[in-house]
Design an enzyme around this catalytic site. Structure first.
Site, short mmCIF file in Angstrom:
data_model
loop_
_atom_site.label_atom_id
_atom_site.label_comp_id
_atom_site.label_asym_id
_atom_site.label_seq_id
_atom_site.Cartn_x
_atom_site.Cartn_y
_atom_site.Cartn_z
N ASP A 177 18.17 -7.81 15.56
CA ASP A 177 17.66 -6.44 15.47
C ASP A 177 17.18 -5.87 16.81
O ASP A 177 16.42 -4.90 16.83
CB ASP A 177 16.51 -6.38 14.46
CG ASP A 177 16.99 -6.47 13.03
OD1 ASP A 177 17.94 -5.73 12.70
OD2 ASP A 177 16.45 -7.28 12.27
N ASP A 206 23.85 -3.86 8.43
CA ASP A 206 22.85 -3.29 9.34
C ASP A 206 23.15 -3.60 10.80
O ASP A 206 22.77 -2.85 11.70
CB ASP A 206 21.45 -3.85 9.03
CG ASP A 206 21.13 -4.00 7.56
OD1 ASP A 206 22.04 -4.33 6.78
OD2 ASP A 206 19.96 -3.82 7.19
N ARG A 263 21.36 2.52 1.82
CA ARG A 263 21.08 2.43 3.26
C ARG A 263 22.17 1.62 3.97
O ARG A 263 22.46 1.87 5.14
CB ARG A 263 19.69 1.86 3.52
CG ARG A 263 19.25 2.07 4.98
CD ARG A 263 17.76 1.92 5.18
NE ARG A 263 17.25 0.62 4.87
CZ ARG A 263 16.48 0.34 3.80
NH1 ARG A 263 16.17 1.30 2.94
NH2 ARG A 263 16.05 -0.87 3.58
#
Length: 413
Positions: free
Chosen positions: A118, A177, A249
């Protein structure tokens, strides 16, 4: 024309061509007073949050009347300083930039963090914006370069992808993601001249196209790979309603990621992927009339005996903010009715996100901007609460629109 004049003219042409990227003309339905008003209200509200935030902590959410903070290692740590920086850009409020730069001192050490994928969220949303707005390359470029090296340490030439998690039962999990961290690598490749970072980003994006998407262009959340052979072991979810459902999402991460990858590479495979993802989202029968999505597009398939059933129709404003920002950009790379549709849908999303239904009154919501996000209903985590990344992408959409009103490119590097 002599050689120097020709070279100078060529450079000017390349700069003007670069600046012209993303300047498709649209009829702007949201006026300057509306956009500037929302940015001003957001700046006022985030100062409420700033007053409650400890120096070495980062806001996550506001739940049951209490703030929830994290340390710098949490994946969301870059969004709050990034939001401060974007609001400083959008309002000219230098106090907000100062607050952001103070917070970055506590985030700087994450450039060495090789235990997470991330780092795009953590470092590029924060230090990337700081570099762009301050021009302080001496301070911020080394941090970004070191962070990109840490991120690429998670890439495997066997799976052709960047590993997302090191926890749980997974062998080599890659989540959708992860597409959001590729802009970080693409930008650092340009910044340093090291094409390794761009090569990793493009290879990861290509692997994700191959394995993450269904025939209708909805995305699985998690693909687990065999770390030795690179073969797909499983296609699962972690935060969605079911393995075969379309977690909202997740679809937003995909739309944003491939739109950005087209901008960075001009590879039409990425543009086509983004267009097909957008088609899936915008034409889905379960997309509400106000275009702010329910947390999972397949919420209506949740059985009545599920623990999620009573809350199955909750909205996820974080996905809505991502859709708005992504569609603004995608409209720049498409033409005619298609481009107009993306742009008008983004405008509708921005307008609705700015309504009293979703945008908090000053002083409420713990100082967070938007209400009604869902972290992970399946995990009973962050249900119908504000989330720091929802605020970030909402403000990003406002600032992008503000640039268009000023006759500037939508994307600034």
């Amino acid at each position: 024309m002599n050689r120097k004049t020709l070279l100078f003219s060529s450079v000017l042409f390349m700069l003007s061509a670069s600046a012209a990227i993303g300047q498709t003309k649209h009829d702007l339905a949201l006026d300057k007073s509306f956009i500037d008003g929302q940015l001003a209200a957001s700046a006022k509200q985030i100062k409420v949050l700033a007053a409650s935030t400890p120096d070495d902590q980062f806001p996550k959410t506001f739940e049951k009347g209490a703030h929830v903070f994290s340390g710098s290692r949490w994946w969301c740590s870059g969004f709050y300083p990034g939001t401060l920086l974007l609001l400083s850009e959008g309002t000219g409020d230098q106090e907000l930039q100062g607050l952001a730069l103070q917070k970055l001192k506590h985030l700087e050490k994450e450039q060495y963090n090789k235990g997470t994928h991330d780092l795009g969220f953590m470092l590029f949303c924060s230090f990337g914006n700081a570099l762009r707005l301050t021009g302080d390359s001496t301070q911020f470029k080394p941090i970004l370069a070191t962070g990109a090296e840490s991120l690429t340490s998670r890439y495997s030439p066997k799976t052709h992808a960047i590993r997302s998690w090191d926890h749980g039962k997974w062998k080599f999990p890659v989540i959708i993601d992860n597409m959001m961290n590729l802009e970080f690598l693409m930008q650092v490749a340009k910044m340093t001249g090291n094409k390794k970072y761009a090569d990793v980003a493009k290879t990861h994006a290509n692997t994700t196209i191959k394995n993450h998407f269904r025939k209708d262009y909805s995305s699985f959340h998690v693909i687990d790979y065999d770390p030795e052979t690179g073969a797909v072991i499983a296609k699962k979810t972690h935060q969605g309603a079911a393995d075969e459902s379309a977690w909202a999402r997740g679809q937003a991460w995909a739309l944003y990621g491939y739109t950005m990858m087209y901008r960075e590479t001009k590879d039409k495979a990425y543009l086509n992927q983004a267009r097909n993802i957008a088609k899936y989202i915008l034409n889905h029968k379960n997309l509400p009339a106000d275009l702010i999505p329910v947390w999972d597009f397949d919420y209506d398939k949740i059985p009545s005996d599920s623990k999620m059933y009573s809350q199955r129709a909750l909205r996820d404003v974080s996905a809505g903010a991502l859709f708005a920002s992504s569609l603004l950009e995608l409209s720049e790379y498409t033409k005619g009715k298609e481009s107009k549709n993306y742009f008008k849908k983004a405008e509708t999303m921005i307008k609705n996100l700015s309504s009293d239904i979703y945008f908090a009154k000053n002083g409420d919501n713990g100082g967070f901007l938007l209400k009604h996000s869902v972290g992970a209903l399946s995990l009973n985590s962050e249900i119908d609460v504000p989330l720091t990344y929802a605020d970030y992408y909402y403000v990003e959409a406002l600032v992008r629109y503000q640039r268009l009103l000023a006759g500037e490119p939508l994307i600034k590097e």
